[in-house]
Scaffold this active site. Structure first.
Site, PDB file in Angstrom:
ATOM      1  N   TRP A 467       0.937  -1.485  -0.160  1.00 53.01           N
ATOM      2  CA  TRP A 467      -0.277  -0.117   0.075  1.00 53.01           C
ATOM      3  C   TRP A 467       1.152   1.113   0.312  1.00 53.01           C
ATOM      4  O   TRP A 467       0.576   2.350   0.533  1.00 53.01           O
ATOM      5  CB  TRP A 467      -1.077   0.272   1.219  1.00 53.01           C
ATOM      6  CG  TRP A 467      -1.855  -1.659   1.781  1.00 53.01           C
ATOM      7  CD1 TRP A 467      -2.932  -1.507  -0.042  1.00 53.01           C
ATOM      8  CD2 TRP A 467      -1.904  -2.210   2.689  1.00 53.01           C
ATOM      9  NE1 TRP A 467      -2.833  -3.229   0.762  1.00 53.01           N
ATOM     10  CE2 TRP A 467      -2.471  -3.856   1.886  1.00 53.01           C
ATOM     11  CE3 TRP A 467      -0.933  -2.513   3.759  1.00 53.01           C
ATOM     12  CZ2 TRP A 467      -2.288  -4.438   3.311  1.00 53.01           C
ATOM     13  CZ3 TRP A 467      -1.144  -3.301   4.595  1.00 53.01           C
ATOM     14  CH2 TRP A 467      -1.709  -4.026   3.878  1.00 53.01           C
ATOM     15  N   HIS A 468       2.306   1.202  -0.645  1.00 51.74           N
ATOM     16  CA  HIS A 468       3.105   2.584  -1.189  1.00 51.74           C
ATOM     17  C   HIS A 468       3.080   3.240  -2.403  1.00 51.74           C
ATOM     18  O   HIS A 468       4.180   3.211  -3.249  1.00 51.74           O
ATOM     19  CB  HIS A 468       4.490   2.055  -1.024  1.00 51.74           C
ATOM     20  CG  HIS A 468       4.487   1.253   0.747  1.00 51.74           C
ATOM     21  ND1 HIS A 468       5.792   0.937   0.912  1.00 51.74           N
ATOM     22  CD2 HIS A 468       3.772   1.332   1.820  1.00 51.74           C
ATOM     23  CE1 HIS A 468       5.540   0.599   2.482  1.00 51.74           C
ATOM     24  NE2 HIS A 468       4.478   1.362   3.069  1.00 51.74           N
ATOM     25  N   GLN A 469       1.432   3.638  -2.746  1.00 46.68           N
ATOM     26  CA  GLN A 469       1.267   3.656  -4.370  1.00 46.68           C
ATOM     27  C   GLN A 469       2.725   4.932  -4.567  1.00 46.68           C
ATOM     28  O   GLN A 469       1.960   5.850  -3.509  1.00 46.68           O
ATOM     29  CB  GLN A 469      -0.248   3.906  -4.609  1.00 46.68           C
ATOM     30  CG  GLN A 469      -0.495   2.336  -4.533  1.00 46.68           C
ATOM     31  CD  GLN A 469      -1.944   2.440  -5.006  1.00 46.68           C
ATOM     32  OE1 GLN A 469      -1.851   3.001  -6.577  1.00 46.68           O
ATOM     33  NE2 GLN A 469      -3.169   2.275  -4.116  1.00 46.68           N
TER      34      GLN A 469
END
Length: 543
Positions: A467-469
């Site tokens: 979840w590190h876009q």
């Protein structure tokens, strides 16, 4: 609509003038996440500038936010934008859930709270791409000294103690975290007292994690920066305000339109507007406002204000492949459940670590497609790619705010990524199956012994996201860059971007801390442009 104040018994600020086009402020910041909260607070603390902070989500007072151990309950909830990627060939056609924080604090309100600054080479790469040494590692150390209230051993060169952001290591890490460090040391991986000291300048290492937990509760970036200023008359925070588009005068942004209580309202900015909506919504608002690849905008009937082909391109994220072991007996979970981490190289010739491992002290279920059972009690190494080579893109599905963005992660499309993934899983299995873990576990449940083909199959079917876009409106100087070294959008006046989308490439480790730096840097640049004198910032002169 909710006008948010520190004390619910204090009347919300309504002192700003109203006119036929809407409310007028000096600065508008869109998005109250790990960057936007910083920008708004740093602009408002001077007292001479009026600042509006707009947030699409709600407040940050839920037990699932405050309790560090409950962060998984926020995934898929109303506090999560709930993005889902398009079917991805490199993942056997699977669609990745791509969670992103929605609410005051943004990602810092639902994440695992790991504080990871990014490697020295990440920041030097930023500086090279931007052509500006102010983005280089030595300069960024000055920002971190200003940001932190570091609770560990003094390190005047790298750590700060007088800033707004509380950072600490667990006081009594669980046995499984200590076992990881012992296992790493046994195979020659150096151990460090902290993640964010020398370890982020070296070839890699392992350490006890640093977390944003104070007195047993999560501390969001909004709490650290904005909460102390909410009683000020020059700061207004509006929640449940969905920014829909930018308002232009020619090629100058004059403000934004937002959807509040089902009505469209306009807010105008005398000086500047800042987009801090994250790596999905920032490019979406840009494109639906007429800034982006002209062919795509025209295909949806959107008038082109500025052709910038890089908007929505260069999408990056950290992938993880969960390797899991079953406990002999139930073990306690400390803090957020992540108390140890490791960075290492899949190839010694690399200039920095490309393997990222965050140990979770509970068993994480694999995707159904992996066909693996999850032990009732166990631990999982969230083990993956720190520097992926694959690049994705975002596309519009339509011109309206309710038309979703189509996210094409393109994960594992580059052969270097599969090679690094295989090395990461091999390293993880070597660690987890070592003697140091035997008193705690009965054995490995995922992936287990496999040949190369079977391990590739496991990687493709089990891969999930950290979840590190990021990186979808990158800073740089080539024709695919969206912002310059001062975070100004090319060809547009009165508009800057401050969030993970401006990263030229993703940083090593969790991205919350780098997003705080991006917010700090944006605030300095904006204040310098408009002659705002910084107050209560003892290190401002050094950066």
């Amino acid at each position: 609509m909710k006008l948010y104040t520190h004390d619910e018994n204090v009347p919300a600020n309504t002192s700003f003038a109203h006119n036929t086009v809407g409310d007028v402020f000096d600065f508008i910041v869109c998005g109250a996440g790990s960057s936007g909260s910083v920008v708004a607070a740093r602009l408002a603390e001077n007292g001479n500038a009026s600042v509006l902070l707009l947030e699409a989500g709600g407040d940050h007072k839920s037990e699932t936010v405050l309790n560090p151990a409950q962060w998984p309950l926020n995934l898929g909830s109303s506090r999560d934008w709930g993005f889902v990627g398009q079917p991805t060939p490199g993942l056997d056609g699977r669609r990745l859930p791509l969670s992103m924080g929605k609410g005051l604090g943004g990602g810092s309100s639902i994440n695992v709270m790991v504080w990871a600054r990014g490697h020295k080479e990440d920041w030097n790469h930023f500086a090279a791409e931007a052509g500006d040494d102010a983005w280089g590692y030595q300069s960024i150390l000055g920002y971190y000294r200003r940001i932190e209230i570091w609770q560990g051993a003094p390190d005047p060169t790298r750590r700060g103690v007088g800033g707004p952001a509380y950072v600490a290591q667990p006081t009594s890490p669980q046995a499984v975290a200590e076992a990881l460090l012992n296992a790493a040391s046994a195979i020659g991986i150096p151990l460090y007292n902290t993640t964010n000291g020398e370890m982020m300048e070296a070839s890699g290492g392992a350490s006890i994690a640093e977390l944003r937990i104070r007195e047993g509760k999560r501390e969001t970036v909004f709490e650290s920066y904005v909460d102390p200023l909410l009683s000020r008359p020059n700061l207004m925070v509006i929640t449940e305000a969905l920014v829909t588009r930018l308002i232009f005068d020619g090629k100058r942004v004059r403000g934004v339109e937002a959807l509040i209580d089902g009505r469209r309202r306009q807010f105008m900015a005398h000086c500047e507007t800042v987009l801090s909506l994250g790596a999905i919504n920032t490019p979406k608002v840009l494109m639906q406002s007429g800034i982006g690849p002209e062919n795509e905008l025209q295909s949806h009937g959107i008038p082109v204000v500025q052709h910038l082909p890089g908007v929505g391109r260069n999408h990056q994220d950290h992938l993880a492949f969960g390797c899991t072991w079953a406990y002999r007996k139930p073990e306690a979970v400390g803090g957020s459940g992540c108390e140890a981490n490791l960075y290492w190289k899949s190839d010694a010739r690399l200039s920095q670590p490309d393997v990222l491992q965050c140990q979770l002290e509970f068993a994480v279920p694999s995707p159904l497609e992996a066909g693996l059972e999850t032990p009732e009690h166990g631990w999982t190494m969230f083990n993956g790619l720190a520097q992926p080579k694959s690049r994705g893109r975002l596309r519009l599905s339509g011109p309206d705010i309710n038309d979703p963005v189509l996210i094409e992660p393109n994960s594992l499309s580059e052969p270097e990524d599969m090679a690094a993934a295989l090395a990461a899983v091999e390293l993880c299995r070597e660690l987890g199956n070592s003697d140091g873990f035997r008193p705690l576990v009965t054995g490995e449940t995922a992936p287990g012994q496999r040949d190369r083909s079977g391990m590739i199959d496991f990687i493709r079917r089990s891969a999930v996201t950290y979840w590190h876009q990021s990186c979808t409106a990158k800073m740089g100087r080539d024709n695919m860059s969206v912002v310059d070294n001062e975070l100004k959008v090319y060809g547009i006046d009165g508009l800057r971007i401050a969030d993970s989308s401006i990263m030229p490439r993703i940083t090593t480790g969790n991205t919350m801390a780098p997003c705080v730096v991006i917010g700090e840097r944006a605030a300095v640049l904006i204040r310098n442009t408009h002659g705002l004198i910084a107050v209560s910032e003892p290190l401002a002169q050094s950066i």
